[in-house]
Design a protein around this motif. Structure first.
Motif: not given
Length: 345
Positions: A218-230
């Protein structure tokens, strides 16, 4: 990306442990709950210092065959459940009471409402028994609540800002940095720091979650993971790895009490009797997150060793019959296997 967090109050003033239990084939043995408490002692001992609310969810009907997820037990299962509740009560009092005098219980009544208020029968009465210092509380419903209403009933009796929600068959298998996780949740979000309202612990199916099909398809979830994972960094220098979780799981988790009540249980219509959170609100939450609406849920997964370290083990409480019966079944299987091998030779 890293975020600095500050230390807070002592853990017992911040956190209540909620344990949900229900009819199980291993009853009247307390092995399931004992395994949970033993795992606390070995991997997160401060949980045993916190207040605890135990919900004894019950069954709907007696039948010839048990179907525990549907609230159906046998006649023998109904008998053993009464003894099981007594045994678990004694176990919890031994583990969580500070002194012998703290084991005396007082009694009150409550109600768990659900569905439309116009239907007069849409509520379940329950008994509340608790120690004078409110360290230990038991909730015993007159009819089956289901996991969702069991948790909501416990949350309404909770006086701390955070809860640890624990099903009776998911012991810990790895150390949990409880203080640091709570510190992360206490810190107010800003432009650089997203909110953390819920932290799930990783089971086998959640290992490497950030790279799993649940996310990358899911592109939206993949993008959120890239931004939020920390990595969140505490004042003591400890690193707390989190990745966004695109679901609200029932398995053991930490959560904000207020967020839980407002987001999962905003009205009596939000949770049917007998339902699980992940089967109802959890599915709706995931559908919203797929469209990018993650922020209002603020759900995370603890992610040690970049998602490769397991923290939970499932004891299969609906089928596990206790160590003694399981050993007997294995012995019978070995005898039958040897017999078949002999007959075929």
């Amino acid at each position: 990306m890293s975020t600095t967090i500050t230390s807070g109050q002592p853990i017992p003033s911040l956190l209540t442990v909620i344990i949900t239990t229900s009819p199980t084939p291993s009853a009247p043995s307390t092995e399931l709950v004992s395994a949970i408490l033993s795992s606390f002692r070995n991997h997160c001992a401060k949980l045993l210092l916190c207040r605890v609310v135990v919900v004894f969810d019950t069954y709907d009907r007696i039948a010839s065959h048990a179907r525990l997820k549907k609230g159906q037990v046998t006649t023998e299962g109904a008998k053993t459940f009464d003894l099981y509740k007594k045994n678990v009560t004694e176990l919890i009092l031994r583990e969580f009471a500070h002194h012998d005098n703290d084991r005396i219980l007082s009694y009150d009544q409550g109600e768990a409402e659900f569905g439309y208020s116009a239907v007069e029968s849409n509520f379940v009465p329950f008994t509340i028994s608790r120690t004078a210092d409110r360290q230990i509380t038991f909730v015993t419903p007159s009819k089956r609540l289901g996991f969702g209403l069991a948790v909501r009933s416990a949350l309404r009796l909770t006086e701390t800002p955070f809860v640890w929600v624990q099903q009776h068959d998911w012991p810990l298998v790895s150390d949990i940095p409880l203080e640091s996780l709570l510190n992360v949740m206490q810190t107010i979000e800003d432009d650089e720091r997203p909110p953390v309202e819920y932290i799930c612990l990783p089971s086998v199916r959640l290992l490497s979650y950030a790279e799993s099909a649940h996310v990358v398809r899911f592109p939206e979830l993949k993008g959120l993971t890239s931004y939020l994972k920390r990595e969140f960094i505490t004042e003591s220098g400890e690193s707390v790895p989190l990745t966004p979780m695109f679901f609200w799981h029932d398995k053991p988790h930490l959560a904000s009490t207020q967020h839980y009540l407002s987001r999962i249980f905003p009205s009596r219509l939000s949770m049917p009797r007998g339902a699980f959170i992940e089967d109802t609100v959890g599915q709706r939450a995931r559908n919203q997150m797929k469209r990018g609406d993650w922020l209002k849920w603020a759900t995370w997964l603890y992610y040690p060793e970049n998602g490769r370290r397991l923290c939970l083990r499932h004891l299969q409480g609906r089928t596990w019959e206790g160590s003694e019966k399981e050993s007997e079944k294995k012995a019978i299987w070995r005898v039958q296997s040897a017999k078949r091998e002999y007959e075929s030779s």
